[in-house]
Design a protein around this motif. Structure first.
Motif, PDB file in Angstrom:
ATOM      1  N   PRO A 111     -22.498 -23.065 106.864  1.00  0.00           N
ATOM      2  CA  PRO A 111     -23.570 -23.675 107.652  1.00  0.00           C
ATOM      3  C   PRO A 111     -24.976 -23.404 107.114  1.00  0.00           C
ATOM      4  CG  PRO A 111     -22.138 -22.341 109.063  1.00  0.00           C
ATOM      5  CD  PRO A 111     -21.674 -22.168 107.657  1.00  0.00           C
ATOM      6  N   SER A 112     -25.164 -22.262 106.436  1.00  0.00           N
ATOM      7  CA  SER A 112     -26.453 -21.959 105.805  1.00  0.00           C
ATOM      8  C   SER A 112     -26.203 -21.065 104.592  1.00  0.00           C
ATOM      9  CB  SER A 112     -27.416 -21.290 106.796  1.00  0.00           C
ATOM     10  OG  SER A 112     -26.910 -20.035 107.204  1.00  0.00           O
ATOM     11  N   GLU A 113     -27.217 -20.941 103.745  1.00  0.00           N
ATOM     12  CA  GLU A 113     -27.074 -20.210 102.482  1.00  0.00           C
ATOM     13  C   GLU A 113     -26.883 -18.707 102.652  1.00  0.00           C
ATOM     14  OE1 GLU A 113     -30.214 -21.148  99.769  1.00  0.00           O
ATOM     15  OE2 GLU A 113     -29.880 -23.309  99.962  1.00  0.00           O
ATOM     16  N   ASP A 114     -27.202 -18.169 103.831  1.00  0.00           N
ATOM     17  CA  ASP A 114     -27.101 -16.727 103.997  1.00  0.00           C
ATOM     18  C   ASP A 114     -25.699 -16.242 104.381  1.00  0.00           C
ATOM     19  OD1 ASP A 114     -27.516 -17.985 106.442  1.00  0.00           O
ATOM     20  OD2 ASP A 114     -28.803 -16.419 107.251  1.00  0.00           O
ATOM     21  N   TYR A 115     -24.723 -17.146 104.474  1.00  0.00           N
ATOM     22  CA  TYR A 115     -23.336 -16.730 104.695  1.00  0.00           C
ATOM     23  C   TYR A 115     -22.770 -16.212 103.373  1.00  0.00           C
ATOM     24  CZ  TYR A 115     -22.956 -18.475 109.436  1.00  0.00           C
ATOM     25  OH  TYR A 115     -23.110 -18.650 110.781  1.00  0.00           O
ATOM     26  N   GLN A 116     -22.005 -15.148 103.469  1.00  0.00           N
ATOM     27  CA  GLN A 116     -21.431 -14.492 102.302  1.00  0.00           C
ATOM     28  C   GLN A 116     -19.912 -14.621 102.313  1.00  0.00           C
ATOM     29  OE1 GLN A 116     -23.421 -13.096  99.864  1.00  0.00           O
ATOM     30  NE2 GLN A 116     -24.993 -14.096 101.123  1.00  0.00           N
ATOM     31  N   PRO A 117     -19.283 -14.496 101.147  1.00  0.00           N
ATOM     32  CA  PRO A 117     -17.815 -14.491 101.106  1.00  0.00           C
ATOM     33  C   PRO A 117     -17.276 -13.157 101.620  1.00  0.00           C
ATOM     34  CG  PRO A 117     -18.702 -14.156  98.912  1.00  0.00           C
ATOM     35  CD  PRO A 117     -19.877 -14.413  99.818  1.00  0.00           C
ATOM     36  N   TRP A 118     -16.047 -13.166 102.101  1.00  0.00           N
ATOM     37  CA  TRP A 118     -15.384 -11.941 102.553  1.00  0.00           C
ATOM     38  C   TRP A 118     -15.082 -11.025 101.374  1.00  0.00           C
ATOM     39  CZ3 TRP A 118     -14.307 -10.525 107.577  1.00  0.00           C
ATOM     40  CH2 TRP A 118     -14.518 -11.497 108.555  1.00  0.00           C
ATOM     41  N   SER A 166      -3.665 -22.458 101.552  1.00  0.00           N
ATOM     42  CA  SER A 166      -4.388 -21.519 100.696  1.00  0.00           C
ATOM     43  C   SER A 166      -5.644 -21.101 101.439  1.00  0.00           C
ATOM     44  CB  SER A 166      -4.724 -22.124  99.333  1.00  0.00           C
ATOM     45  OG  SER A 166      -5.490 -23.290  99.477  1.00  0.00           O
ATOM     46  N   MET A 167      -5.997 -19.827 101.304  1.00  0.00           N
ATOM     47  CA  MET A 167      -7.190 -19.283 101.928  1.00  0.00           C
ATOM     48  C   MET A 167      -8.183 -19.003 100.808  1.00  0.00           C
ATOM     49  SD  MET A 167      -7.535 -15.943 104.428  1.00  0.00           S
ATOM     50  CE  MET A 167      -6.631 -16.609 105.813  1.00  0.00           C
ATOM     51  N   ASN A 168      -9.308 -19.712 100.816  1.00  0.00           N
ATOM     52  CA  ASN A 168     -10.325 -19.593  99.779  1.00  0.00           C
ATOM     53  C   ASN A 168     -11.355 -18.560 100.217  1.00  0.00           C
ATOM     54  OD1 ASN A 168      -8.932 -21.736  98.618  1.00  0.00           O
ATOM     55  ND2 ASN A 168     -10.313 -23.252  99.482  1.00  0.00           N
ATOM     56  N   ILE A 169     -11.290 -17.383  99.616  1.00  0.00           N
ATOM     57  CA  ILE A 169     -12.143 -16.263 100.006  1.00  0.00           C
ATOM     58  C   ILE A 169     -13.432 -16.187  99.164  1.00  0.00           C
ATOM     59  CG2 ILE A 169     -12.269 -13.737 100.142  1.00  0.00           C
ATOM     60  CD1 ILE A 169     -10.597 -14.941 102.392  1.00  0.00           C
ATOM     61  N   PRO A 170     -13.370 -16.131  97.829  1.00  0.00           N
ATOM     62  CA  PRO A 170     -14.619 -15.975  97.060  1.00  0.00           C
ATOM     63  C   PRO A 170     -15.418 -17.279  96.998  1.00  0.00           C
ATOM     64  CG  PRO A 170     -12.766 -16.136  95.559  1.00  0.00           C
ATOM     65  CD  PRO A 170     -12.193 -16.123  96.952  1.00  0.00           C
ATOM     66  N   ARG A 171     -16.712 -17.128  96.818  1.00  0.00           N
ATOM     67  CA  ARG A 171     -17.620 -18.278  96.767  1.00  0.00           C
ATOM     68  C   ARG A 171     -17.192 -19.316  95.728  1.00  0.00           C
ATOM     69  NH1 ARG A 171     -22.690 -18.523  98.828  1.00  0.00           N
ATOM     70  NH2 ARG A 171     -22.771 -16.262  99.035  1.00  0.00           N
ATOM     71  N   ASN A 172     -16.701 -18.878  94.568  1.00  0.00           N
ATOM     72  CA  ASN A 172     -16.354 -19.849  93.517  1.00  0.00           C
ATOM     73  C   ASN A 172     -15.108 -20.666  93.854  1.00  0.00           C
ATOM     74  OD1 ASN A 172     -14.335 -17.984  93.045  1.00  0.00           O
ATOM     75  ND2 ASN A 172     -14.933 -17.555  90.935  1.00  0.00           N
ATOM     76  N   SER A 173     -14.405 -20.330  94.939  1.00  0.00           N
ATOM     77  CA  SER A 173     -13.240 -21.125  95.346  1.00  0.00           C
ATOM     78  C   SER A 173     -13.569 -22.087  96.489  1.00  0.00           C
ATOM     79  CB  SER A 173     -12.086 -20.204  95.765  1.00  0.00           C
ATOM     80  OG  SER A 173     -12.378 -19.543  96.978  1.00  0.00           O
ATOM     81  N   SER A 198     -20.038  -6.318 110.564  1.00  0.00           N
ATOM     82  CA  SER A 198     -21.364  -6.936 110.569  1.00  0.00           C
ATOM     83  C   SER A 198     -21.421  -8.002 109.481  1.00  0.00           C
ATOM     84  CB  SER A 198     -22.458  -5.886 110.335  1.00  0.00           C
ATOM     85  OG  SER A 198     -22.318  -5.327 109.037  1.00  0.00           O
ATOM     86  N   GLY A 199     -22.400  -8.891 109.601  1.00  0.00           N
ATOM     87  CA  GLY A 199     -22.630  -9.885 108.566  1.00  0.00           C
ATOM     88  C   GLY A 199     -22.367 -11.313 108.996  1.00  0.00           C
ATOM     89  N   LYS A 200     -22.718 -12.219 108.077  1.00  0.00           N
ATOM     90  CA  LYS A 200     -22.447 -13.649 108.214  1.00  0.00           C
ATOM     91  C   LYS A 200     -21.454 -13.981 107.116  1.00  0.00           C
ATOM     92  CE  LYS A 200     -26.060 -16.234 109.649  1.00  0.00           C
ATOM     93  NZ  LYS A 200     -27.404 -16.859 109.626  1.00  0.00           N
ATOM     94  N   LEU A 201     -20.239 -14.337 107.485  1.00  0.00           N
ATOM     95  CA  LEU A 201     -19.144 -14.455 106.529  1.00  0.00           C
ATOM     96  C   LEU A 201     -18.499 -15.830 106.614  1.00  0.00           C
ATOM     97  CD1 LEU A 201     -17.962 -10.992 107.603  1.00  0.00           C
ATOM     98  CD2 LEU A 201     -18.779 -11.494 105.294  1.00  0.00           C
ATOM     99  N   TYR A 202     -18.017 -16.309 105.450  1.00  0.00           N
ATOM    100  CA  TYR A 202     -17.435 -17.654 105.365  1.00  0.00           C
ATOM    101  C   TYR A 202     -16.199 -17.631 104.490  1.00  0.00           C
ATOM    102  CZ  TYR A 202     -17.086 -22.637 104.178  1.00  0.00           C
ATOM    103  OH  TYR A 202     -16.651 -23.931 103.999  1.00  0.00           O
ATOM    104  N   ALA A 236     -16.811 -20.072 109.657  1.00  0.00           N
ATOM    105  CA  ALA A 236     -18.037 -19.290 109.525  1.00  0.00           C
ATOM    106  C   ALA A 236     -18.153 -18.333 110.707  1.00  0.00           C
ATOM    107  CB  ALA A 236     -19.246 -20.214 109.471  1.00  0.00           C
ATOM    108  N   LEU A 237     -18.345 -17.066 110.409  1.00  0.00           N
ATOM    109  CA  LEU A 237     -18.446 -16.013 111.421  1.00  0.00           C
ATOM    110  C   LEU A 237     -19.785 -15.306 111.269  1.00  0.00           C
ATOM    111  CD1 LEU A 237     -17.024 -14.190 113.586  1.00  0.00           C
ATOM    112  CD2 LEU A 237     -16.233 -12.797 111.669  1.00  0.00           C
ATOM    113  N   ASP A 238     -20.601 -15.306 112.330  1.00  0.00           N
ATOM    114  CA  ASP A 238     -21.863 -14.569 112.359  1.00  0.00           C
ATOM    115  C   ASP A 238     -21.691 -13.476 113.408  1.00  0.00           C
ATOM    116  OD1 ASP A 238     -24.430 -13.573 112.771  1.00  0.00           O
ATOM    117  OD2 ASP A 238     -25.385 -15.538 112.549  1.00  0.00           O
ATOM    118  N   ILE A 239     -21.411 -12.267 112.951  1.00  0.00           N
ATOM    119  CA  ILE A 239     -21.066 -11.185 113.870  1.00  0.00           C
ATOM    120  C   ILE A 239     -22.268 -10.778 114.727  1.00  0.00           C
ATOM    121  CG2 ILE A 239     -20.232  -8.800 114.046  1.00  0.00           C
ATOM    122  CD1 ILE A 239     -18.535  -9.406 111.494  1.00  0.00           C
TER     123      ILE A 239
END
Length: 188
Positions: free
Chosen positions: A174-181, A161-168, A41-45, A119-122
């Protein structure tokens, strides 16, 4: 961090070789994924930066796999080549699922240094892709989550390189409600 060099290959992070299960050399078309980050579940980027490859095509297929994707030896099938994966391919300008490709109107072919946003919105069953921060609507994909868990994955020849955390992240989702994996890790 996953360190992959021409002299040797060692894996020390959540990004693992899936197909083939070991990394023979940099010229191998390899499927790797962060299976330990799977979510249902979730909105992930996350982002993938294309680093380098040796001259010829890198055949990138960037996207997601489900926990039903089977690890195996090399068989020329990667992300998007079966019912357990979805991928974008900016080199051939395609999107992939279940072994079938559909044309996708990328603004141009991908090249070294490009950053691809994923961006994945499950819950909404939507997948979106960007090129250097510009969202490309023609590459959007719909899917049936069907209670499955998803994780970031990539099939290609070459370095990335795969940038997983927000600071990378170099660009915005697409919108602010997407979260890092995940909260840490730069997977290369």
């Amino acid at each position: 961090v996953v360190l992959v060099t021409q002299a040797s290959s060692s894996i020390t992070s959540d990004l693992k070789a899936i197909r083939p299960c070991s990394i023979p050399d940099i010229e191998c078309w390899l499927t790797a994924g962060a299976k330990s980050l799977r979510r249902s579940s979730g909105k992930l980027y996350h982002e993938v930066k294309l680093e380098q490859w040796r001259g010829g095509p890198m055949w990138p297929q960037l996207g997601w796999l489900t926990d039903s994707f089977v690890e195996s030896d090399c068989n020329d099938e990667g992300v998007g080549d079966d019912e357990h994966g979805w991928a974008a391919d900016g080199e051939r300008r395609k999107k992939w699922h279940n072994g079938h490709s559909v044309d996708a109107a990328w603004p141009r072919k991908w090249r070294r240094g490009d950053v691809i946003g994923l961006a994945l919105d499950i819950e909404a069953r939507q997948m979106k892709f960007s090129l250097n921060g510009m969202w490309v609507s023609d590459t959007d994909m719909s899917f049936n989550a069907a209670g499955r868990s998803f994780f970031p994955a990539i099939s290609m020849q070459g370095l990335y390189s795969m940038n997983i955390p927000r600071n990378s992240w170099r660009f915005n989702p697409p919108s602010e409600d997407y979260q890092p994996w995940g909260s840490d890790g730069l997977l290369t």
